[in-house]
Design an enzyme around this catalytic site. Structure first.
Site, PDB file in Angstrom:
ATOM      1  CG  HIS A 137      -3.189  -0.612   8.431  1.00 22.30           C
ATOM      2  ND1 HIS A 137      -2.872  -1.493   7.432  1.00 22.30           N
ATOM      3  CD2 HIS A 137      -2.054   0.088   8.670  1.00 22.30           C
ATOM      4  CE1 HIS A 137      -1.610  -1.330   7.085  1.00 22.30           C
ATOM      5  NE2 HIS A 137      -1.092  -0.379   7.823  1.00 22.30           N
ATOM      6  CE  LYS A 197      -0.191  -5.143  12.931  1.00 26.05           C
ATOM      7  NZ  LYS A 197       1.201  -5.273  13.336  1.00 26.05           N
ATOM      8  CG  HIS A 215       1.452  -4.780   8.150  1.00 29.82           C
ATOM      9  ND1 HIS A 215       1.292  -3.516   7.653  1.00 29.82           N
ATOM     10  CD2 HIS A 215       1.754  -4.619   9.460  1.00 29.82           C
ATOM     11  CE1 HIS A 215       1.501  -2.646   8.622  1.00 29.82           C
ATOM     12  NE2 HIS A 215       1.778  -3.280   9.730  1.00 29.82           N
ATOM     13  CE  LYS A 222      -0.414   1.331   4.455  1.00 33.60           C
ATOM     14  NZ  LYS A 222       0.760   1.994   4.597  1.00 33.60           N
ATOM     15  CG  ASP A 277       0.766   5.809   6.664  1.00 31.93           C
ATOM     16  OD1 ASP A 277       1.313   5.061   5.830  1.00 31.93           O
ATOM     17  OD2 ASP A 277       1.137   5.880   7.856  1.00 31.93           O
TER      18      ASP A 277
END
Ligand code: BG6
Length: 484
Positions: free
Chosen positions: A256, A198, A194, A164, A251
Site C-alpha cells: 500500500h 480506494k 486493495h 498480498k 504488511d
C-alpha cells in the site's frame, strides 16, 4: 476469445462461479463477502452467479451460513436482510484440505454440475483468501485438476485473484511469480492491493494531470517533501500469528505505501490503460533508492505498541514492528533529493490515511513586506500543503495563505477543501473490494499490481527487512497521535 457482456452500469452478464479458498477466514468475512453482498444488492452480479466456499473445516450448510453470517463485517442496516438472505442462497460450501487432490476432484465435479445445470460454460474466478504459505499447494492442485482451464468452447474465462503478501522477500516473490506464470497467463492473474481501488488514490492521477495548476509544480523545484501516512486505531485484531511473522513493513510497506508513493511520483503514463499505468507505477518503484544497512539508523525508525506481546498468536519477546517510518528517495530528475516519508502504525489514536505534499516554504520568492517576515511572524512556516485524505472523511485540500483583514500585511493559513461527502452524488463512495471484484470480472487489471511492481517493491523492501533488527524497536503507548 471469451467475451464479457458488460452493461453500462457495470453488470457482467456472463454466468460466473466464484470459488473462495479460505471462506471461513478473516479476510472473507471482513472484505470479500461484504463486497459481494454489496455487488449483489446493487444488482451488478450476473443473474447466474454462485459462490463455492472451500475450507478445511467440516460444517453442515446451515452451520456454515450461521458462522459466516455472524462474522460478516457489515454495519447494522447496511444491506437489506432479504439481499443478504438471497445472496447466501447462492453460496455453497465444499469441505476439503487445501493439499488434497481428491478435494479438488470434488470441487471440479461441483463446478461441472453447475455448468450443466446452467447449460453454459461459465466464467470461473478463484480467490486465494488463505495464508501465503498455502498458495503454492492450492495453485498446483488447481492446475492439476484442470479447474483453471477455460471451458472448451472458449466462452468462459478462468482468472485468479491473489492476495498480498506476495512472498516474504524478493526471492520468494520471484518463485511465487514463476509458479503463477507457469500456470496462468498474466491477463488471468489479478494481484490484489486493495489500496489501489480506494477512490481518492485513483483521484491522484486525475487531479494532477487534469488540473494545469498542479502539474508544473509537481517536482523537486517546488516540492520540499512528501509524507505518506497510514495510521490505524486497530491492533492486529486476531491476526497475531500471521502478522507476527511479517510485521508492518511487509504488511503495508511493501504494497500500500509504495503504491501510494508511486501514484504521487510517477510520470505521465504513455497510455491511460492497465498496461500504461502499471508500467508507469513499476518504473517509479524501480527508481526508489535502495537504503544501505549503514543508512538505516538515520533513515528508518520502528516501533511496537504496548500490549502487542499479549496478542494471541504473537511469540513471546517478539520484536516484530507494528510501526515504521522510512525516508525514501526517488532517484530521477523530477524528484532527486526530495524525501518521501512513509509512515505507518497500528494502535494509534485514530485511523487516518493521507498524503501531504509540502511545497517550498518561506522566502522562496521573498516576502511582500520585509518587516513582517521577521520576529515571531517569521517562525510560522508558510508552506502550501496539498493533502489527499484517503480515509476517513475523504477529501482533497490545499493550505494556502491569505492576508488577514485590516491594515496589517500579516498572512494567515486557510484551507481550500473539497470533501466528497459534501457532494451528494459522491457521498456513497464505491467500496474498494467491490471495485476490485467488478474489475476482475470485466478483466481490467489497472488497479491490480503487476509482476514488475511486485519485484520493484521487494527490491526496495528486502534490504531493509534483512537489516531491520539493527534499528532499535521503540515501544509506544496505544492511542498515540504521533511517534516522536
Ligand atoms: C491490509 C493489512 O492490507 O490493510 C492490514 O494487512 C490493514 O493490517 C489493512 O489493517 C488496512 O486496510 P484498510 O482498507 O482498512 O485501510
Amino acid at each position: 476469445m471469451p467475451i464479457d457482456i458488460q452493461n453500462n452500469n457495470g453488470k457482467i452478464s456472463h454466468p460466473t462461479i466464484f470459488v473462495i479458498f479460505g471462506i471461513t477466514g478473516d479476510l472473507a468475512a471482513r472484505k470479500l463477502l461484504p463486497a459481494l453482498i454489496g455487488l449483489y444488492a446493487k444488482k451488478l452480479l450476473p443473474d447466474r452467479f454462485c459462490v463455492i466456499g472451500f475450507s478445511r473445516r467440516s460444517f453442515s450448510r446451515e452451520e456454515f451460513r450461521e458462522l459466516i453470517r455472524g462474522r460478516l463485517n457489515i454495519r447494522p442496516g447496511q444491506f437489506k436482510e432479504e439481499d443478504i438472505k438471497h445472496f447466501f442462497d447462492k453460496v455453497s460450501y465444499e469441505q476439503g484440505h487445501f493439499d488434497s487432490p481428491a478435494a479438488y476432484g470434488r470441487l471440479s465435479k461441483q463446478v461441472e454440475a453447475i455448468d450443466k445445470q446452467w447449460g453454459q460454460c461459465s466464467n470461473k474466478l478463484f480467490h486465494l483468501s488463505v495464508p501465503p504459505s498455502l498458495y503454492e499447494g492450492i495453485l498446483n492442485n488447481l492446475a492439476t485438476s484442470k479447474l483453471t482451464v477455460p471451458c472448451g468452447d472458449g466462452t468462459g474465462w478462468t482468472r485468479i485473484l491473489i492476495e498480498k503478501p506476495f512472498g516474504n522477500d524478493i526471492e520468494t516473490a520471484a518463485s511465487l511469480d514463476k509458479l503463477l506464470g507457469k500456470l496462468f497467463k498474466e491477463e488471468q492473474i489479478f494481484r490484489i492491493d486493495h489500496y489501489l481501488a480506494k477512490e481518492v488514490l485513483q483521484n491522484i492521477l486525475a487531479f494532477r494531470f487534469h488540473n494545469s495548476l498542479f502539474e508544473p509544480v509537481w517536482n523537486r523545484k517546488f516540492v520540499s517533501r512528501v509524507h505518506i501516512k497510514l495510521f490505524e486505531k486497530i491492533g492486529v485484531e486476531g491476526r497475531g500469528a500471521l502478522y507476527d511473522k511479517i510485521g508492518a513493513l511487509t504488511d503495508v510497506g511493501q504494497n500500500h505505501m509504495l503504491q501510494m508513493l508511486s501514484l504521487i511520483a510517477m510520470e505521465r503514463p504513455k497510455s491511460f490503460d492497465a498496461v500504461g499505468v502499471r508500467r508507469a507505477r513499476a518504473k517509479t518503484m524501480r527508481m526508489v533508492e535502495t537504503i544501505k544497512p549503514k543508512q538505516l539508523g538515520r533513515l528508518a525508525a520502528r516501533g511496537q505498541y504496548e500490549g502487542y506481546l499479549n496478542e494471541p498468536g504473537v511469540l513471546p519477546g517478539s520484536k516484530t514492528e507494528t510501526y515504521f517510518r522510512i525516508e525514501a528517495k526517488v532517484n530521477n530528475t523530477r524528484w532527486k533529493g526530495v524525501p518521501f516519508y512513509l509512515e505507518s502504525g497500528k494502535g494509534f489514536a485514530d485511523s487516518r490515511t493521507e498524503i501531504d505534499i509540502y511545497f517550498n516554504g518561506n522566502n522562496v520568492h521573498g516576502w511582500l513586506r520585509k518587516d513582517e517576515s521577521h520576529g515571531e511572524f517569521a517562525k510560522v512556516s508558510r508552506q502550501n500543503i496539498l493533502t489527499f485524505r484517503i480515509q476517513p472523511e475523504e477529501c482533497i485540500k490545499v493550505r494556502f495563505f491569505v492576508k488577514a483583514p485590516g491594515k496589517s500585511w500579516i498572512t494567515e493559513p486557510r484551507t481550500l477543501k473539497f470533501k466528497y461527502s459534501d457532494v451528494p452524488e459522491y457521498s456513497d463512495l464505491p467500496n474498494d473490494y467491490e471495485r476490485l471484484i467488478g474489475d476482475a470480472f470485466s478483466g481490467d487489471q489497472m488497479l491490480f499490481a503487476s509482476t514488475e511492481e511486485i519485484m520493484a517493491s521487494w527490491r526496495f523492501i528486502t534490504p531493509i527487512a534483512e537489516n531491520w533488527s539493527k534499528v532499535p524497536l521503540k515501544i509506544y503507548k496505544r492511542g498515540v497521535r504521533e511517534i516522536e
